[in-house]
Design an enzyme around this catalytic site. Structure first.
Site, PDB file in Angstrom:
ATOM      1  CB  SER A 116      -4.022   1.486   4.045  1.00 45.32           C
ATOM      2  OG  SER A 116      -3.208   1.091   2.981  1.00 45.32           O
TER       3      SER A 116
ATOM      4  CB  SER B  31      -0.954   0.012   1.202  1.00 46.52           C
ATOM      5  OG  SER B  31      -2.030  -0.871   0.985  1.00 46.52           O
TER       6      SER B  31
ATOM      7  CE  LYS C 282      -4.787   1.728  -0.308  1.00 50.06           C
ATOM      8  NZ  LYS C 282      -4.045   0.487  -0.111  1.00 50.06           N
TER       9      LYS C 282
END
Length: 349
Positions: A189, A132, A135
């Site tokens: 997240s 993640s 992101k």
């Protein structure tokens, strides 16, 4: 007279040939123990090939050809072949000798963003999945595209995770402003929120991924590749060195700093209140001064984290990749902070 001489020579020749023939017969008899006399040529060749063939080592159902026969050094020899994890073909981890801490993360980069001086590195150029941390690039593309943060976008079936089958508290049908989706993606997240941001980019998800890779290239992230905006795919890869460049670029945007370091955020969906909390436990630690952060985890990537923080009056970028154990990345950050703080105090004395 000549006939008599000829007969004597014949007898002597026969006497010498008999022992030779007998010896040849014994050689054939011995050879018959390995290859039967009179066997076809193909059989002889096969037998010789078998005699020369080295032993094979069997490991986990696979036969591995041995290059040569090795005499046993003990009564029992066991050959163990360890199957590596998917990304363990990268070069072995090494810690600089002047660093006091044994860090658990497989790849680390500690950078002074003002001077671009690398304070510490460990496997900083090893390419590996980043989970993640993806992101952070998703947020950078959305913010720099200057999309309307008040525009309401919806969560659809297309945002359901079908790669890892992870769960989400963001329900299908929920409609939120783009700013709220960005907030959840950075702070908690939230995978569905990140995917929805990509789908609602001009040109759709494919154009969004292309924009992610183009931005990475413009930042000099030469070993980085994105295939989707959440980080659920292990095909999203980068290096600690590349990610430090991304952290420096993202930290320039106040909205990314604010959303990534917010402790809590609450949304309304289907008539109910849904509270979200920051995925990084260091945010709630008053002893830390963090400007920007992002965490990530999938099994292929291990525990990952990036920080833009201040230590001893100096900005520092920290990147930790592939740490095992839920607390290990935070422990690594604490070790590095203690080392840098101690170094700063020593410099003042």
């Amino acid at each position: 007279m000549l006939r008599l001489v000829w007969l004597m020579m014949l007898v002597l020749t026969a006497g010498f040939s008999l022992p030779v023939q007998a010896e040849a017969g014994r050689s054939r008899a011995q050879a018959g123990k390995v290859v039967r006399a009179g066997a076809p040529a193909k059989t002889v060749k096969a037998a010789k090939a078998t005699a020369r063939k080295p032993p094979a080592v069997k490991a986990r159902g696979k036969r591995l050809k041995a290059t040569r026969a090795v005499p046993a050094t003990s009564a029992r020899q066991v050959v163990r072949i360890k199957r590596p994890r998917a990304h363990q073909h990268y070069r072995a981890a090494t810690v600089q000798s002047d660093h006091p801490a044994a860090l658990a993360s497989n790849a680390v980069l500690i950078l002074d963003p003002a001077t671009r001086v690398v304070l510490f590195e460990k496997n900083a150029e090893s390419v590996m999945p980043i989970a993640s941390l993806t992101k952070l690039m998703t947020a950078l593309v959305v913010v720099e595209a200057r999309q309307d943060m008040d525009e309401v976008i919806a969560i659809t079936d297309d945002d359901i995770d079908r790669m890892k089958n992870s769960t989400s508290r963001l329900r299908v049908g929920t409609r939120l402003p783009r700013s709220a989706m960005l907030h959840l993606a950075l702070m908690s997240s939230e995978n569905r929120a990140a995917n929805a941001l990509g789908r609602n980019f001009p040109g759709g998800a494919r154009a969004f991924v292309a924009a992610m890779n183009a931005r990475a290239k413009s930042l000099g992230m030469t070993r980085t590749r994105y295939v989707e905006p959440t980080g659920l795919s292990s095909a999203n890869v980068s290096t600690a060195g590349d990610l430090a460049k991304l952290v420096v670029a993202a930290q320039r945007h106040p909205l990314i700093r604010e959303y990534s370091t917010d402790e809590d955020h609450t949304i309304q969906q289907a008539g109910h209140t849904t509270p979200y909390h920051n995925s990084n436990r260091l945010i709630s630690n008053a002893s830390w001064d963090i400007d920007l952060q992002k965490t990530g985890y999938i099994s292929e990537a291990g525990r990952c984290m990036v920080l833009h923080t201040e230590i001893g009056g100096r900005d520092v970028v920290m990147v930790f990749l592939d740490s095992q154990g839920s607390m290990s990345r935070a422990a690594d950050a604490n070790r590095v902070r203690a080392w840098l703080a101690s170094d700063h105090r020593s410099a003042q004395q």
